[in-house]
Write an enzyme that holds these catalytic residues in place. Structure first.
Site, PDB file in Angstrom:
ATOM      1  N   CYS A 114       0.690  -1.131   0.086  1.00 42.54           N
ATOM      2  CA  CYS A 114       0.057   0.108   0.150  1.00 42.54           C
ATOM      3  C   CYS A 114       0.954   1.281  -0.094  1.00 42.54           C
ATOM      4  O   CYS A 114       1.644   1.583  -1.093  1.00 42.54           O
ATOM      5  CB  CYS A 114      -0.815   0.095   1.176  1.00 42.54           C
ATOM      6  SG  CYS A 114      -2.237   1.229   1.013  1.00 42.54           S
TER       7      CYS A 114
ATOM      8  N   HIS B  17      -3.502  -5.389   0.938  1.00 37.79           N
ATOM      9  CA  HIS B  17      -2.846  -5.595   2.212  1.00 37.79           C
ATOM     10  C   HIS B  17      -2.789  -7.245   2.705  1.00 37.79           C
ATOM     11  O   HIS B  17      -3.850  -7.696   3.239  1.00 37.79           O
ATOM     12  CB  HIS B  17      -3.664  -5.039   3.422  1.00 37.79           C
ATOM     13  CG  HIS B  17      -3.433  -3.372   3.512  1.00 37.79           C
ATOM     14  ND1 HIS B  17      -2.421  -2.901   4.322  1.00 37.79           N
ATOM     15  CD2 HIS B  17      -4.025  -2.345   2.643  1.00 37.79           C
ATOM     16  CE1 HIS B  17      -2.360  -1.663   3.903  1.00 37.79           C
ATOM     17  NE2 HIS B  17      -3.300  -1.404   3.046  1.00 37.79           N
TER      18      HIS B  17
ATOM     19  N   GLU C 231      -1.127  -8.374   4.916  1.00 39.10           N
ATOM     20  CA  GLU C 231      -0.910  -8.638   6.589  1.00 39.10           C
ATOM     21  C   GLU C 231      -2.136  -8.408   7.186  1.00 39.10           C
ATOM     22  O   GLU C 231      -2.319  -9.060   8.358  1.00 39.10           O
ATOM     23  CB  GLU C 231      -0.046  -7.573   6.893  1.00 39.10           C
ATOM     24  CG  GLU C 231      -0.619  -6.121   7.040  1.00 39.10           C
ATOM     25  CD  GLU C 231      -0.681  -5.296   5.887  1.00 39.10           C
ATOM     26  OE1 GLU C 231      -0.975  -4.121   6.205  1.00 39.10           O
ATOM     27  OE2 GLU C 231      -0.545  -6.004   5.050  1.00 39.10           O
TER      28      GLU C 231
END
Length: 226
Positions: free
Chosen positions: A85, A203, A205
């Site tokens: 990002c 994302h 994560e």
């Protein structure tokens, strides 16, 4: 193995990234950008957030932090580097990967789940998936539209350097499935130094915990365990 997660002023996904890596058994630590990288890191993550408030352009100011010289040097030596990002924006602005991320076609901040098709399954970041596999990941960005010259994009595509494309749940690449207007629906690309360097707008994560109902991002982060 220690992965350095570089924190800039305005980063807000650094702790999430350290936690996600730790849950995969990967040692990681946050590193304040002014302190520089630890000696001989086993990997580097440029995490998401709003470094320097996205002034000028998203990622533009962080890309000029002195730590980025060390990041580029590490990438040149084969250290795995992943920009997520805002980290992807920093990576492009800092010369790790070609192209740039700019304002979403909608001109709005978009926070939603998207479907991504694995375009190249033969990279450290995608070896946990099959080529053509569809994974679901969250996005949260206002400047996520990937732009690059047509000739340069043609070269990237011919070299299999597109990692992911936005798509429908069935894997079709359509304008409707493209959340930000990225050219050719690109969601992630491989860097100039080799396939050990990559940036991506979604994302991974944030898609690693079963309690949150999503674990499809684990495969990307598992690259740091090899």
């Amino acid at each position: 193995m220690t992965v350095a997660v570089v924190q800039f002023g305005g980063s807000n996904c650094d702790r999430d990234t350290v936690r996600a890596l730790a849950d995969l058994g990967i040692d990681a630590e946050r590193v304040w950008h002014e302190d520089g990288l630890p000696s001989d890191p086993d990997g580097i993550v440029l995490p998401g957030g709003f470094s320097y408030g996205d002034y000028l352009r998203a990622g533009a100011m962080a890309a000029h932090s002195p730590v980025m010289e060390s990041v580029r040097a590490a990438a040149a030596e084969g250290v795995p580097v992943l920009g997520i990002c805002n980290g992807a924006q920093i990576g492009c602005e800092g010369g790790l990967t070609p192209g740039a991320f700019t304002t979403n076609e909608s001109a709005r901040f978009q926070c939603e789940h998207v479907h991504c098709r694995v375009e190249n399954g033969d990279t450290p970041w995608t070896q946990a998936y099959d080529e053509g596999e569809i994974i679901t990941l969250p996005i949260a960005h206002g400047e996520g539209r990937y732009e690059i010259g047509d000739d340069r994009l043609a070269t990237l595509e011919s070299e299999d350097r597109v990692l992911f494309r936005y798509c429908t749940p069935d894997g079709e690449v359509t304008p409707e499935a493209n959340p930000n207007g990225s050219k050719h629906s690109v969601a992630g690309v491989i860097g100039d130094a080799g396939d050990h360097v990559a940036v991506m707008m979604p994302h991974p994560e944030r898609a690693t915990l079963e309690v949150l109902g999503q674990t499809e991002g684990r495969g990307v982060l598992q690259a740091f365990s090899h």
